[in-house]
Scaffold this active site. Structure first.
Site, PDB file in Angstrom:
ATOM      1  N   ASP A 120       0.788  -1.236   0.000  1.00  0.00           N
ATOM      2  CA  ASP A 120       0.000   0.000   0.000  1.00  0.00           C
ATOM      3  C   ASP A 120       0.823   1.291   0.000  1.00  0.00           C
ATOM      4  O   ASP A 120       0.288   2.346  -0.298  1.00  0.00           O
ATOM      5  CB  ASP A 120      -0.980   0.005   1.178  1.00  0.00           C
ATOM      6  CG  ASP A 120      -2.113  -0.998   0.947  1.00  0.00           C
ATOM      7  OD1 ASP A 120      -2.331  -1.394  -0.212  1.00  0.00           O
ATOM      8  OD2 ASP A 120      -2.768  -1.386   1.934  1.00  0.00           O
ATOM      9  N   ARG A 147     -19.076  -8.401  -2.411  1.00  0.00           N
ATOM     10  CA  ARG A 147     -18.205  -8.325  -1.239  1.00  0.00           C
ATOM     11  C   ARG A 147     -18.001  -6.851  -0.891  1.00  0.00           C
ATOM     12  O   ARG A 147     -17.477  -6.080  -1.680  1.00  0.00           O
ATOM     13  CB  ARG A 147     -16.876  -8.969  -1.574  1.00  0.00           C
ATOM     14  CG  ARG A 147     -15.773  -8.824  -0.523  1.00  0.00           C
ATOM     15  CD  ARG A 147     -14.442  -9.060  -1.233  1.00  0.00           C
ATOM     16  NE  ARG A 147     -13.312  -9.347  -0.375  1.00  0.00           N
ATOM     17  CZ  ARG A 147     -12.417  -8.442  -0.011  1.00  0.00           C
ATOM     18  NH1 ARG A 147     -12.568  -7.178  -0.355  1.00  0.00           N
ATOM     19  NH2 ARG A 147     -11.367  -8.809   0.707  1.00  0.00           N
TER      20      ARG A 147
HETATM   21  O1  LIG Z   1     -10.458  -5.389   0.255  1.00  0.00           O
HETATM   22  C1  LIG Z   1      -9.444  -5.925   0.699  1.00  0.00           C
HETATM   23  O2  LIG Z   1      -9.476  -6.970   1.372  1.00  0.00           O
HETATM   24  C2  LIG Z   1      -8.085  -5.299   0.447  1.00  0.00           C
HETATM   25  C3  LIG Z   1      -8.122  -4.135  -0.480  1.00  0.00           C
HETATM   26  C4  LIG Z   1      -6.752  -3.569  -0.704  1.00  0.00           C
HETATM   27  O3  LIG Z   1      -5.767  -4.177  -0.429  1.00  0.00           O
HETATM   28  C5  LIG Z   1      -6.575  -2.208  -1.246  1.00  0.00           C
HETATM   29  O4  LIG Z   1      -7.565  -1.601  -1.660  1.00  0.00           O
HETATM   30  O5  LIG Z   1      -5.435  -1.723  -1.255  1.00  0.00           O
HETATM   31 FE   LIG Z   2      -4.053  -2.895  -0.332  1.00  0.00          FE
END
Ligand SMILES: O=C(O)CCC(=O)C(=O)O
Ligand SMILES: [Fe+3]
Length: 662
Positions: A504, A584
């Site tokens: 991230d 989801r």
């Molecule tokens: O929705 C998730 O479980 C992770 C999403 C994710 O890693 C992100 O958006 O950077």
């Molecule tokens: Fe992520």
């Protein structure tokens, strides 16, 4: 004048409060706080007069009885009828939690005494930092221009803290010599206040609902209780300037800081003395040992065993109490909660070591700021030191509301399931930020209680990340409620991801097994969180990998109220498996330690929260009360408010009214 019994004043005050008699309630509540203080003075005085001298063996029972007699006589003399002043444990707890201050802030507010309202609110806040309603009240007071910053003071602050703060501020001005003297004063005062805290553990406390088998059992039961209470005096809730809360041992804080300053002043003798004292707590502390060797070299054998008498006796006493308590735990099956993490292993009986260790780990979990939140997967279970999975962050109903919000975000027109995901052509995606949600609520496009819940839930996640990872204050960097839906008929032989493996705050380079922390990555992000809202879909697990983006080290199934928190760097490369059926929904959150990088959106959103909170808020969603937005006060009212036969419902209503108007 005789002291008025604090509990009678407390109840009278709450009664008047529920009838809207603010001035009357205020007088009684302040009276109860004052009386309690006076009562404690009396108890301290009697405690000193009736000291139990180091008696052991068969004379102990006699000594205990004659001490009880002495105490009773002393209290009779000073109070008249001591039984009038005996508080139930319940009432003791009410005072300990500072509940009167939460009512006082309301009465002062109603009477337009804003500075006093702020002080009372702040006092309650320091004792209950995670109480949602008070956090908000404080924020509101802070926005009122009439209230000056110095009004936000803790009216129950121990004296040493004032002196300690003075020392810190001298230190920040570089005045080391004056600072160190002030700090030594603070240490002295702390040790005295600590003595008082311990002394108040003793005395003729009320025994509740316990039928003792025999006298010596009663004594041991009583004494272990007193000892436990005394041990608890060692930790104090501390509010750091950064806004962070923790329980700390002020003695260790003093010693560590003294050590730093004496080192800076090159006063090796004093520094060595402090380090030796610190080593009494932490004999295995290698850095401390090394430092000591350095100082001793410089001192060339001068005063090579000087120790602080006050610290030596503190440690000796607390260790012998711990021994007794662990003995009681082993042989009398009496429970003991050791508040200290530094307790040397040899103090703990071998047969208990595993159990104590386990309990300590559990306690670590329990110290999460929300009672209903639990640790489901520890960092160890997730194969990464900065990964954790928590459950119970929001409840079923709240998940429903947020899902509704997420799906309403797709825009007008039913059947619209969002735009195509930019990660895969086989899913649609729709989402919205907190600000967008509140703006849509303002225009009536979504339910305002849902948008407000979104704000609250993300705040919970922030507080949890901050407290679990023990970091300085975390700020929001970005928050996004996202629903991913499988596109029907496009799911055969899928081998792509809903979200490919990435990190991230850096650019993952699996070939090089590196993560480049450079733009355009969001390099200022320090922690990530994902709060899940449902599990009625296929696929969609979150998984972590090594830097190669293929070796999976942990896999987590989403479910309602589950929050996965992790460091935003390359050590936590992660992805989301394909969602092959259903939708989801999750709230993705990113936090930064840097105030400069805190997102502006959040403060705009918080302004909207205030705006929509008071007059505009529709009564319907208030009385339905499904969201957590009023639950701060609700939970508090139902759990912490002492049981009273009447006036309870009324009180809640008054609180609501206050909330409306504030
Ligand atoms: O929705 C998730 O479980 C992770 C999403 C994710 O890693 C992100 O958006 O950077
Ligand atoms: Fe992520």
């Amino acid at each position: 004048d005789p002291i008025s019994p604090p509990d009678l004043q407390l109840w009278a005050g709450l009664d008047l409060f529920s009838r809207g008699d603010w001035a009357g309630a205020q007088a009684q509540l302040w009276g109860s706080v004052r009386s309690l203080r006076e009562l404690r003075e009396v108890r301290l005085r009697c405690g000193t007069e009736c000291k139990l001298r180091g008696t052991q063996g068969p004379q102990l029972e006699e000594a205990v009885l004659s001490r009880a007699d002495c105490l009773l006589g002393c209290e009779k003399l000073l109070l008249g009828e001591p039984s009038l002043y005996r508080l139930t444990q319940e009432t003791e707890r009410v005072f300990q939690r500072g509940l009167p201050y939460n009512y006082l802030q309301v009465t002062h507010y109603k009477l337009e005494e804003l500075d006093k309202a702020a002080a009372a609110a702040f006092t309650f806040y320091v004792k209950n930092p995670h109480h949602e309603q008070i956090q908000e009240d404080i924020q509101r007071y802070r926005r009122m221009k009439e209230i000056q910053e110095p009004s936000f003071q803790d009216l129950e602050q121990p004296q040493y803290k004032t002196v300690y703060a003075q020392a810190l501020s001298l230190l920040s001005e570089g005045k080391f010599r004056v600072a160190v003297r002030r700090l030594e004063d603070s240490l002295k005062i702390y040790l005295m206040e600590h003595e008082d805290c311990r002394a108040l553990c003793e005395g003729t406390r009320e025994q509740e609902s316990e039928i003792y088998k025999d006298f010596s059992y009663a004594i041991s039961q009583y004494y272990t209780e007193v000892l436990q209470c005394k041990q608890n005096c060692a930790l104090e809730p501390t509010l750091r300037p950064s806004g962070e809360h923790s329980k700390q041992d002020p003695l260790i804080s003093h010693l560590s800081l003294l050590l730093d300053i004496y080192t800076k002043l090159e006063d090796w003798e004093a520094a060595a003395e402090i380090v030796r004292s610190l080593l009494l707590f932490q004999p295995q502390n290698e850095t401390a040992k090394e430092r000591l060797r350095g100082y001793e070299e410089r001192l060339q054998g001068k005063n090579s065993d000087k120790l602080r008498e006050s610290i030596v006796s503190y440690v000796r006493r607390t260790l012998s109490e711990k021994r007794l308590l662990y003995y009681a735990m082993e042989h009398l099956n009496i429970s003991f909660n050791d508040p200290d993490s530094w307790t040397p292993e040899e103090i703990i009986p071998e047969s208990l070591r595993d159990r104590v260790k386990k309990e300590r780990e559990e306690k670590d979990q329990r110290t999460l700021p929300f009672e209903e939140v639990t640790v489901t997967l520890t960092p160890k279970q997730m194969n990464g030191t900065t990964r954790v999975t928590l459950d119970g962050v929001i409840n079923e109903e709240e998940c429903q509301m947020l899902q509704t919000l997420g799906q309403a975000a797709g825009g007008p027109g039913s059947g619209f399931r969002g735009r195509l995901s930019r990660h895969t052509p086989r899913e649609r995606i729709q989402g919205l930020t907190v600000l967008r949600a509140l703006q849509m609520a303002a225009s009536g496009a979504v339910d305002s209680s849902h948008a407000r819940l979104y704000y609250r839930a993300s705040e919970r996640a922030r507080v949890l990340a901050q407290s679990y990872f023990g970091t300085e204050k975390l700020h929001f960097s970005f928050t996004h409620l996202v629903c991913r839906s499988a596109i029907e008929g496009e799911q055969d032989s899928r081998n792509d991801f809903s979200h490919p493996v990435h990190a991230d705050n850096c650019i993952l380079d699996p070939e090089e097994r590196e993560c480049w922390k450079e733009l355009p990555a969001y390099v200022h992000r320090d922690y990530s969180g994902v709060l899940y809202l449902n599990d009625d879909f296929q696929g969609g697990d979150l998984f972590f990998t090594e830097l190669d983006a293929t070796t999976v080290t942990a896999e987590i199934r989403p479910s309602c109220g589950r929050l996965v928190l992790f460091g935003a760097g390359g050590e936590n490369a992660h992805g989301v498996r394909a969602v092959t059926q259903g939708t989801r929904c999750a709230i993705a959150l990113w936090f930064t330690k840097s105030a400069v990088h805190a997102e502006q959106e959040r403060s705009l959103a918080s302004d909207l929260m205030v705006g929509s909170d008071g007059h505009k808020q529709n009564k319907e969603s208030e009385t339905k009360n499904t969201g957590r937005e009023t639950s701060g006060r609700e939970t508090f009212a139902s759990k912490e408010e002492p049981e009273r036969p009447s006036g309870r419902r009324q009180k809640k209503r008054v609180n609501r009214k206050f909330e409306d108007e504030l």
